[in-house]
Design an enzyme around this catalytic site. Structure first.
Site, mmCIF file in Angstrom:
data_model
loop_
_atom_site.group_PDB
_atom_site.id
_atom_site.type_symbol
_atom_site.label_atom_id
_atom_site.label_comp_id
_atom_site.label_asym_id
_atom_site.label_seq_id
_atom_site.Cartn_x
_atom_site.Cartn_y
_atom_site.Cartn_z
ATOM 1 N N ASP A 209 0.827 -0.987 0.255
ATOM 2 C CA ASP A 209 -0.030 -0.326 -0.089
ATOM 3 C C ASP A 209 1.183 1.371 -0.338
ATOM 4 O O ASP A 209 1.848 0.672 -0.629
ATOM 5 C CB ASP A 209 -0.811 -0.023 1.147
ATOM 6 C CG ASP A 209 -1.838 0.483 0.923
ATOM 7 O OD1 ASP A 209 -1.993 2.094 0.140
ATOM 8 O OD2 ASP A 209 -3.255 0.067 1.417
ATOM 9 N N HIS A 232 1.664 1.760 -3.254
ATOM 10 C CA HIS A 232 1.427 2.707 -3.914
ATOM 11 C C HIS A 232 1.851 3.827 -3.743
ATOM 12 O O HIS A 232 0.910 5.158 -4.266
ATOM 13 C CB HIS A 232 -0.362 2.992 -3.085
ATOM 14 C CG HIS A 232 -0.818 1.220 -2.814
ATOM 15 N ND1 HIS A 232 -2.367 1.184 -2.791
ATOM 16 C CD2 HIS A 232 -0.609 0.506 -3.650
ATOM 17 C CE1 HIS A 232 -2.546 -0.519 -3.195
ATOM 18 N NE2 HIS A 232 -1.337 -0.402 -3.389
#
Ligand SMILES: *[C@@H]1O[C@H](CO)[C@@H](O)[C@H](O)[C@H]1NC(C)=O
Length: 392
Positions: A209, A232
């Site tokens: 993430d 991310h």
């Protein structure tokens, strides 16, 4: 040796013995390799925390198990955790929101080259494939720490976020490593909320993430010489989903390398949102290697269609610079500045952007803008705001 230098030597010796921390080795509290050291570590901490001179809790080399622990201050003097060993999370189900939690400590150091392995993959299996695992512990929680240094520590395979920073002031992560698979779910690297003076420097973050995410109520945050990916990217937000969020101001991300991530550097706010403010954001000297959406302001951030993306965001964005950002984009849109139709972004500057698209279907990378008129300078590839964007 003359009288004067003898006196000087004595003074130095006295000084060294004063600043030399008192050692609290977990071995003295029954902590042994290949066993759960929660009890020993807690006992060592309690005595160290009560010490009126600087103290050092030591976990020597070796492999240990650890069930969830909480280290609550305030302590009477500065305290260091010197972790030389590898510490592995207990696999039993727990209702604790954190694995290792430090709270209300002034002058905390965590160092020593040690590894904290959260055994995330063992827990995810229980939630079903790709399901979001609720109520799993965060590897490290730092709550209300003032003046801290987390250095030469590896945080691995957390069951959820790796690190959560809440209500802290002047907490620095230096040579800090986060390591998890790019497929791991909701495993943000370092999430920072309601804190100021937080630095992440010379660190390496691989996860599933956001590498670093910065939430509401943050100011004076620096992310420097960090490598990120997989993951991310580095994010400010998301903001505007909740009522009464405090502004985010003063974020600098510089001299970072981002590789193979879903996004690069971004600011995200929800559409149809509560009011909020983001100001004084600087992203500079960043290398992008095969990164999706390398430069992104997304004021219509609406994952899982939880909102009405057609209603503009009420979060005001101002004072944002993107400078010297180079490398490759894995998506055709290399630069996207999608600002709110109600509160257009103010004071946005882009300079020296050189991003090329690595895919086959489009020859050139695109730059899209809405509700923003950036000041443009230096090299600009793709040409600034040269492609249309759907209104939002
Ligand atoms: C950051 O990168 C810039 C440009 O590449 C370089 O001039 C500068 O010295 C770097 N700063 C640090 C602190 O490494």
């Amino acid at each position: 040796m003359g009288k004067l230098s003898m006196a000087a030597m004595l003074l130095i010796l006295m000084f060294v013995s004063i600043v030399e921390a008192q050692v609290f080795d977990i071995g003295k509290y029954g902590g042994k390799p290949n066993s759960d050291i929660a009890q020993a570590l807690t006992s060592a901490y309690k005595e160290a925390c009560a010490s009126t001179t600087p103290s050092k809790v030591v976990v020597p080399k070796g492999t240990y198990n650890l069930s969830p622990v909480k280290f609550e201050g305030p302590c009477k003097a500065p305290i260091e955790f010197q972790i030389q060993g590898t510490i592995i999370a207990a696999t039993e189900k727990t209702t604790e929101p954190s694995w290792v939690r430090f709270s209300h400590i002034d002058k905390l150091t965590v160092s020593g080259g040690g590894v904290f392995d959260g055994l995330g993959p063992k827990a995810w299996g229980r939630c079903g494939k790709n399901a979001y695992c609720k109520n799993l512990p965060i590897n490290f929680c730092f709550d209300f720490i003032t003046g801290g240094l987390i250095t030469d520590i590896t945080c691995k395979d957390s069951k959820q976020f790796h690190v959560n920073v809440l209500g802290c002031k002047d907490l620095h992560f230096v040579r800090f490593t986060i390591s998890a698979s790019g497929e791991s779910i909701n495993t943000d690297g370092i999430h920072i909320g309601r804190s100021s003076g937080i630095k992440v420097i010379d660190s390496n973050i691989k996860t599933g993430d956001d590498c670093v995410s910065i939430g509401d109520g943050c100011s004076d945050i620096t992310v420097e010489k960090v490598t990120c990916g997989p993951g991310h990217g580095i994010s400010v937000g998301s903001l505007g989903k909740y009522e009464k969020e405090d502004p985010v101001t003063g974020v600098t991300v510089r001299n970072c390398t981002i590789t193979g991530t879903m996004n690069g550097v971004r600011i995200k706010t929800w559409p149809d949102s509560f009011p909020g403010a983001v100001s004084n954001m600087h992203f500079e000297n960043i290398i992008m290697n095969n990164v999706g959406n390398p430069v992104l302001i997304d004021q219509a951030y609406c994952p899982w269609n939880q909102c009405n993306a057609k209603v503009p965001s009420n979060v005001k964005i101002s004072g944002v610079t993107f400078k010297n950002i180079k490398g490759t984009s894995s998506t055709p849109v290399a630069v996207k500045l999608a600002c709110s139709g109600r509160f257009p972004c103010q004071g946005v500057e882009i300079a020296d952007i050189d991003l090329t698209y690595t895919g086959k279907e489009a020859p050139a990378a695109l730059s899209q803008c809405s509700n923003v008129k950036p000041k443009v300078s230096g090299k600009m590839n793709p040409p600034a705001c040269s492609a249309p964007i759907s209104a939002n």
